[in-house]
Design an enzyme around this catalytic site. Sequence first.
Site, mmCIF file in Angstrom:
data_model
loop_
_atom_site.group_PDB
_atom_site.id
_atom_site.type_symbol
_atom_site.label_atom_id
_atom_site.label_comp_id
_atom_site.label_asym_id
_atom_site.label_seq_id
_atom_site.Cartn_x
_atom_site.Cartn_y
_atom_site.Cartn_z
ATOM 1 N N VAL A 161 7.315 56.157 29.528
ATOM 2 C CA VAL A 161 6.406 56.690 30.533
ATOM 3 C C VAL A 161 6.487 55.907 31.843
ATOM 4 C CG1 VAL A 161 3.968 57.139 31.062
ATOM 5 C CG2 VAL A 161 4.864 57.642 28.782
ATOM 6 N N GLU A 162 6.595 54.596 31.749
ATOM 7 C CA GLU A 162 6.567 53.756 32.950
ATOM 8 C C GLU A 162 7.818 53.892 33.811
ATOM 9 O OE1 GLU A 162 4.347 51.866 34.437
ATOM 10 O OE2 GLU A 162 2.772 52.039 32.945
ATOM 11 N N SER A 163 8.995 53.776 33.209
ATOM 12 C CA SER A 163 10.226 53.704 34.012
ATOM 13 C C SER A 163 11.314 54.678 33.578
ATOM 14 C CB SER A 163 10.800 52.290 33.942
ATOM 15 O OG SER A 163 11.275 52.028 32.628
#
Length: 124
Positions: free
Chosen positions: A16-18
Site C-alpha cells: 500500500v505504501e510504495s
Amino acid sequence: AHYRVPPELIAAFIDVESRWNPRAVSAKGAMGLMQLMPATAKRFGAIEPLDVEQNIAAGTRYVTALMWEFHGDLRLVTAAYYAGDRWIAERKLNYNNPDVVAYVEAVRLRYTMRKRASTGMQRR
C-alpha cells in the site's frame, strides 16, 4: 520474525505504501518501501532510509512499537502508521477522515490476501 510481526503484515504495508518501489518519496517526504518520514526513520534506526534493509527494519520496529502501544489491535496499528500514533491514541478510531479509513481497509485487504496465500502454500 525477530520482532514477532507477521511478514505478511509488513508486506501489506509495503504493498500500500510504495507498491514495492524502494526509491519512492512522497510529497510529504516519506521515503522508501515503507514510506518512513525522516524523523521516524531516524527514531527507528534507518540512517539511510532509502536502503531497503534499513527501511524495512526501521518500519518493522515502528510497527512493533505500535503493536505494543495499541495492544495488537491491527486497525489502530494501521491507522497510527498512516496518521500518527498520537492522533490515533487520542481518538481511538473515532475519526471521520476518509483517507485513514480507506488506508486501514487497503492494508487489511492486502494482509488478508497475503495470509491466505501463505497459508495455502504451507498446506501443499
